[in-house]
Design a protein around this motif. Structure first.
Motif, PDB file in Angstrom:
ATOM      1  N   LEU A   1      -0.226  -8.241  45.489  1.00  0.00           N
ATOM      2  CA  LEU A   1       0.595  -7.184  46.078  1.00  0.00           C
ATOM      3  C   LEU A   1       1.382  -6.407  45.030  1.00  0.00           C
ATOM      4  O   LEU A   1       1.392  -5.169  45.043  1.00  0.00           O
ATOM      5  N   HIS A   2       2.058  -7.125  44.145  1.00  0.00           N
ATOM      6  CA  HIS A   2       3.040  -6.474  43.291  1.00  0.00           C
ATOM      7  C   HIS A   2       2.473  -6.002  41.961  1.00  0.00           C
ATOM      8  O   HIS A   2       3.009  -5.051  41.372  1.00  0.00           O
ATOM      9  N   LEU A   3       1.398  -6.620  41.493  1.00  0.00           N
ATOM     10  CA  LEU A   3       0.854  -6.255  40.197  1.00  0.00           C
ATOM     11  C   LEU A   3      -0.489  -5.537  40.306  1.00  0.00           C
ATOM     12  O   LEU A   3      -0.679  -4.460  39.732  1.00  0.00           O
ATOM     13  N   GLN A   4      -1.435  -6.124  41.044  1.00  0.00           N
ATOM     14  CA  GLN A   4      -2.789  -5.588  41.055  1.00  0.00           C
ATOM     15  C   GLN A   4      -2.941  -4.348  41.936  1.00  0.00           C
ATOM     16  O   GLN A   4      -3.477  -3.333  41.514  1.00  0.00           O
ATOM     17  N   ALA A   5      -2.460  -4.436  43.178  1.00  0.00           N
ATOM     18  CA  ALA A   5      -2.701  -3.343  44.122  1.00  0.00           C
ATOM     19  C   ALA A   5      -2.045  -2.041  43.678  1.00  0.00           C
ATOM     20  O   ALA A   5      -2.548  -0.951  43.949  1.00  0.00           O
ATOM     21  N   ARG A   6      -0.934  -2.136  42.991  1.00  0.00           N
ATOM     22  CA  ARG A   6      -0.199  -0.936  42.599  1.00  0.00           C
ATOM     23  C   ARG A   6      -0.822  -0.197  41.428  1.00  0.00           C
ATOM     24  O   ARG A   6      -0.475   0.955  41.162  1.00  0.00           O
ATOM     25  N   THR A   7      -1.723  -0.843  40.727  1.00  0.00           N
ATOM     26  CA  THR A   7      -2.238  -0.265  39.484  1.00  0.00           C
ATOM     27  C   THR A   7      -3.736   0.001  39.489  1.00  0.00           C
ATOM     28  O   THR A   7      -4.293   0.375  38.454  1.00  0.00           O
ATOM     29  N   HIS A   8      -4.382  -0.156  40.646  1.00  0.00           N
ATOM     30  CA  HIS A   8      -5.846  -0.007  40.664  1.00  0.00           C
ATOM     31  C   HIS A   8      -6.324   0.935  41.751  1.00  0.00           C
ATOM     32  O   HIS A   8      -7.340   0.690  42.393  1.00  0.00           O
ATOM     33  N   GLY A   9      -5.600   2.012  41.935  1.00  0.00           N
ATOM     34  CA  GLY A   9      -6.086   3.028  42.853  1.00  0.00           C
ATOM     35  C   GLY A   9      -5.072   3.405  43.912  1.00  0.00           C
ATOM     36  O   GLY A   9      -4.295   2.573  44.390  1.00  0.00           O
ATOM     37  N   GLU A  10      -5.086   4.670  44.274  1.00  0.00           N
ATOM     38  CA  GLU A  10      -4.116   5.201  45.238  1.00  0.00           C
ATOM     39  C   GLU A  10      -4.245   4.553  46.606  1.00  0.00           C
ATOM     40  O   GLU A  10      -3.244   4.321  47.287  1.00  0.00           O
ATOM     41  N   VAL A  11      -5.470   4.267  47.021  1.00  0.00           N
ATOM     42  CA  VAL A  11      -5.670   3.660  48.343  1.00  0.00           C
ATOM     43  C   VAL A  11      -5.023   2.276  48.396  1.00  0.00           C
ATOM     44  O   VAL A  11      -4.339   1.938  49.364  1.00  0.00           O
ATOM     45  N   PHE A  12      -5.214   1.477  47.356  1.00  0.00           N
ATOM     46  CA  PHE A  12      -4.609   0.142  47.305  1.00  0.00           C
ATOM     47  C   PHE A  12      -3.083   0.247  47.244  1.00  0.00           C
ATOM     48  O   PHE A  12      -2.369  -0.485  47.933  1.00  0.00           O
ATOM     49  N   ALA A  13      -2.593   1.154  46.418  1.00  0.00           N
ATOM     50  CA  ALA A  13      -1.145   1.322  46.282  1.00  0.00           C
ATOM     51  C   ALA A  13      -0.518   1.754  47.603  1.00  0.00           C
ATOM     52  O   ALA A  13       0.604   1.347  47.929  1.00  0.00           O
ATOM     53  N   ALA A  14      -1.230   2.570  48.371  1.00  0.00           N
ATOM     54  CA  ALA A  14      -0.701   3.029  49.658  1.00  0.00           C
ATOM     55  C   ALA A  14      -0.543   1.875  50.636  1.00  0.00           C
ATOM     56  O   ALA A  14       0.392   1.861  51.452  1.00  0.00           O
ATOM     57  N   GLU A  15      -1.444   0.910  50.579  1.00  0.00           N
ATOM     58  CA  GLU A  15      -1.336  -0.264  51.453  1.00  0.00           C
ATOM     59  C   GLU A  15      -0.042  -1.030  51.157  1.00  0.00           C
ATOM     60  O   GLU A  15       0.685  -1.438  52.071  1.00  0.00           O
ATOM     61  N   VAL A  16       0.254  -1.226  49.876  1.00  0.00           N
ATOM     62  CA  VAL A  16       1.466  -1.941  49.488  1.00  0.00           C
ATOM     63  C   VAL A  16       2.702  -1.110  49.797  1.00  0.00           C
ATOM     64  O   VAL A  16       3.737  -1.641  50.223  1.00  0.00           O
ATOM     65  N   ALA A  17       2.613   0.197  49.603  1.00  0.00           N
ATOM     66  CA  ALA A  17       3.754   1.070  49.890  1.00  0.00           C
ATOM     67  C   ALA A  17       4.140   0.991  51.364  1.00  0.00           C
ATOM     68  O   ALA A  17       5.333   1.034  51.704  1.00  0.00           O
ATOM     69  N   ALA A  18       3.155   0.876  52.235  1.00  0.00           N
ATOM     70  CA  ALA A  18       3.442   0.767  53.668  1.00  0.00           C
ATOM     71  C   ALA A  18       4.184  -0.528  53.973  1.00  0.00           C
ATOM     72  O   ALA A  18       5.140  -0.541  54.762  1.00  0.00           O
ATOM     73  N   MET A  19       3.761  -1.629  53.348  1.00  0.00           N
ATOM     74  CA  MET A  19       4.455  -2.898  53.530  1.00  0.00           C
ATOM     75  C   MET A  19       5.884  -2.813  53.007  1.00  0.00           C
ATOM     76  O   MET A  19       6.829  -3.242  53.680  1.00  0.00           O
ATOM     77  N   ARG A  20       6.049  -2.237  51.838  1.00  0.00           N
ATOM     78  CA  ARG A  20       7.372  -2.141  51.225  1.00  0.00           C
ATOM     79  C   ARG A  20       8.301  -1.284  52.078  1.00  0.00           C
ATOM     80  O   ARG A  20       9.478  -1.598  52.251  1.00  0.00           O
ATOM     81  N   ALA A  21       7.766  -0.195  52.615  1.00  0.00           N
ATOM     82  CA  ALA A  21       8.574   0.681  53.461  1.00  0.00           C
ATOM     83  C   ALA A  21       9.063  -0.060  54.701  1.00  0.00           C
ATOM     84  O   ALA A  21      10.202   0.137  55.152  1.00  0.00           O
ATOM     85  N   GLU A  22       8.211  -0.915  55.242  1.00  0.00           N
ATOM     86  CA  GLU A  22       8.608  -1.695  56.417  1.00  0.00           C
ATOM     87  C   GLU A  22       9.739  -2.663  56.069  1.00  0.00           C
ATOM     88  O   GLU A  22      10.706  -2.805  56.831  1.00  0.00           O
TER      89      GLU A  22
END
Length: 229
Positions: A111-132
């Motif tokens: 969540l915190h290291l891989q998803a944020r640095t390997h593509g906008e689609v992956f980062a958007a998934e984590v951003a949605a969780m963080r926003a919640e």
């Protein structure tokens, strides 16, 4: 015999095994270095079966992100029990957060290291969780502030930035705790409470730190600090 066991195992159970193997591999090796062969071997299945169930490496990684994000969000919400006082709710929520990230370091790395640095689609998934989570923490702090001020209309903007800062600090502290020997979830939560709650307490009491006036010359500020009032 292995083929027979694979056929008899329910699809949902087999899929979770694949996700377990994928989270471990992605978390420890990184998205780019992880291979579908390695994930299949760790899950005890064939690579074609992984593709049959989860389509592609990208889809598999997305499924991992969504599962780990849902689990973390549920842990935080369950920890911050609404019947507790505001400080205890925050304490319990933080303890639940650090307990979960400590117990699932590979999931947290995804969540915190891989998803944020390997593509906008992956980062958007984590951003949605963080926003919640930020929205949840905002409402928790806002309810406490409104109660302390006896003002049901206490503006959300007064605490929304604090919630962002608190979640960001928790994320950084979780990274540090997971790589520092002997640090417990309780210690991490206490560290953040000691750092944050005094400031939140001042907010509840209507005391704000005052920055220097824009027109103040640097020389005039030398040797003195802005008051806390």
């Amino acid at each position: 015999m292995g083929a027979v066991k694979t056929k008899r195992m329910p699809r949902a159970v087999r899929e979770q095994q694949m996700l377990d193997a994928a989270v471990r591999t992605f978390g420890q090796r990184g998205y780019m270095a992880a291979s579908m062969d390695e994930i299949a071997e760790l899950a005890g299945v064939s690579k074609p079966l992984v593709y049959l169930y989860l389509n592609s490496k990208e889809d598999l990684f997305t499924a991992c992100i969504r599962r780990e994000a849902e689990a973390l969000t549920e842990a935080v919400r369950a920890g911050a029990r609404p019947e507790l006082p505001a400080d205890r709710q925050l304490w319990s929520g933080l303890t639940a957060f650090f307990t979960h990230t400590a117990r699932h370091p590979d999931g947290w790395a995804v969540l915190h290291l891989q998803a944020r640095t390997h593509g906008e689609v992956f980062a958007a998934e984590v951003a949605a969780m963080r926003a919640e989570i930020v929205a949840f923490v905002t409402q928790l702090i806002l309810a406490a502030a409104r109660e302390a001020h006896r003002d049901p209309d206490f503006p959300e903007r007064e605490v929304s930035g604090l919630a962002e800062a608190l979640v960001g600090a928790a994320e950084s502290l979780a990274d540090w705790a997971n790589t520092t020997s002997g640090v417990t979830a309780r210690q991490s939560a206490a560290t953040l409470m000691n750092f944050a709650w005094a400031g939140l307490g001042d907010l509840m009491a209507g005391r704000h730190w005052s920055p220097p006036e824009d027109g103040d010359a640097p020389d005039a500020q030398a040797g003195r600090t802005s008051p806390v009032r």
